[in-house]
Design an enzyme around this catalytic site. Structure first.
Site, PDB file in Angstrom:
ATOM      1  N   SER A 131       0.863  -1.192   0.000  1.00  0.00           N
ATOM      2  CA  SER A 131       0.000   0.000   0.000  1.00  0.00           C
ATOM      3  C   SER A 131       0.885   1.223   0.000  1.00  0.00           C
ATOM      4  O   SER A 131       2.017   1.196   0.514  1.00  0.00           O
ATOM      5  CB  SER A 131      -0.893   0.012   1.241  1.00  0.00           C
ATOM      6  N   TYR A 145      -1.088  -1.037  10.460  1.00  0.00           N
ATOM      7  CA  TYR A 145      -1.261  -1.290   9.024  1.00  0.00           C
ATOM      8  C   TYR A 145      -0.081  -0.750   8.231  1.00  0.00           C
ATOM      9  O   TYR A 145       0.479  -1.433   7.364  1.00  0.00           O
ATOM     10  CB  TYR A 145      -2.554  -0.637   8.553  1.00  0.00           C
ATOM     11  N   LYS A 149       2.655  -2.960   5.952  1.00  0.00           N
ATOM     12  CA  LYS A 149       2.818  -2.769   4.508  1.00  0.00           C
ATOM     13  C   LYS A 149       4.226  -2.306   4.156  1.00  0.00           C
ATOM     14  O   LYS A 149       4.774  -2.687   3.107  1.00  0.00           O
ATOM     15  CB  LYS A 149       1.767  -1.788   3.990  1.00  0.00           C
TER      16      LYS A 149
END
Length: 243
Positions: A131, A145, A149
């Protein structure tokens, strides 16, 4: 003989779109997701295996490729807790455990388990879905998160160098704001949030899972045969802006 592919996170969003795309391209696809029910829009010729990648039997998942080998591996499984993730300075340990468990540790474990099959394959290509959140800061932190990533990007680069002598390529796709089930509900609950995201994206719209699937299919293909250790950003121009 057609190529073979294993796609994780195929219960919806980018993983499902990728399984659909690879099947349409003539690949023999095995798709997996933690969801017990087979997605209705998954092509009939795709084998669906419900599995929790953190604790499931990876050898059983890879068994269809034991003889002929595996050509393509796509790690699209991922989670994000928008309502509970936040700053690492005030971390929810359970969120960190699950986020890193799914997004990083399960991906690493599957790659490790799949390399013997990839060595016997023809396509010999891995694409990991990260991402743009893993390549830059965010206005509202989602640190678990983001860290997961960023780690995927770094892991992909390292593995690309390690596997290059065996002609196994490893690349990363870094999507921006994509209309997947994981974020669509946020925009339903708060339409202004979607409008703001669209206005802040240079292309003035959000992306679609099929557009990420197209990027993944390219990186897997022989057209990308000299591309490895690359992070392909697909975000409508979002990440090059100076704010």
């Amino acid at each position: 003989m057609s190529r073979t592919a294993l796609v994780t996170g195929a219960g919806g969003g980018i993983g499902l779109a990728t399984a659909q795309r690879l099947s349409a391209d003539g690949c023999r696809v095995v798709a997996t997701d933690i969801k017990p029910e087979r997605p209705a829009s998954l092509p009939d010729d795709v084998r669906y295996v419900p599995l929790d990648l953190r604790s499931g039997d990876l050898d059983e998942l890879l068994s269809p490729f034991a003889d002929g080998g595996l050509d393509h591996l796509v790690n699209a499984a991922g989670v994000a807790f928008f309502d509970r993730d936040g700053s690492a300075l005030d971390a929810d340990e359970a969120v960190w455990d699950v986020t890193l468990g799914v997004n990083l540790h399960a991906t690493r474990a599957l790659i490790s388990a799949a390399v013997p099959a990839l060595r016997k394959g023809k396509g010999r290509s891995i694409v990991n879905v990260a991402s743009i959140a893993g390549t830059r800061g965010m206005d509202s932190p989602l640190d678990a998160y983001q860290v997961s990533k960023a780690a995927i990007v770094s892991l992909s680069r390292s593995l690309a160098l390690q596997l290059a002598p065996e002609n196994i390529r490893c690349n990363t796709v870094c999507p921006g704001a994509i209309l997947t089930p994981m974020i669509e509900h946020l925009y339903v609950e708060d339409p202004a949030r979607r409008t703001d995201m669209e206005e802040r994206t240079p292309m003035r719209r959000l992306g679609y899972p099929e557009e990420i699937a197209a990027a993944i299919a390219f990186l897997l293909s022989d057209q990308a045969s000299f591309i490895t250790a690359t992070d392909l950003v697909v975000d409508g121009g979002w990440s090059v802006q100076v704010k």
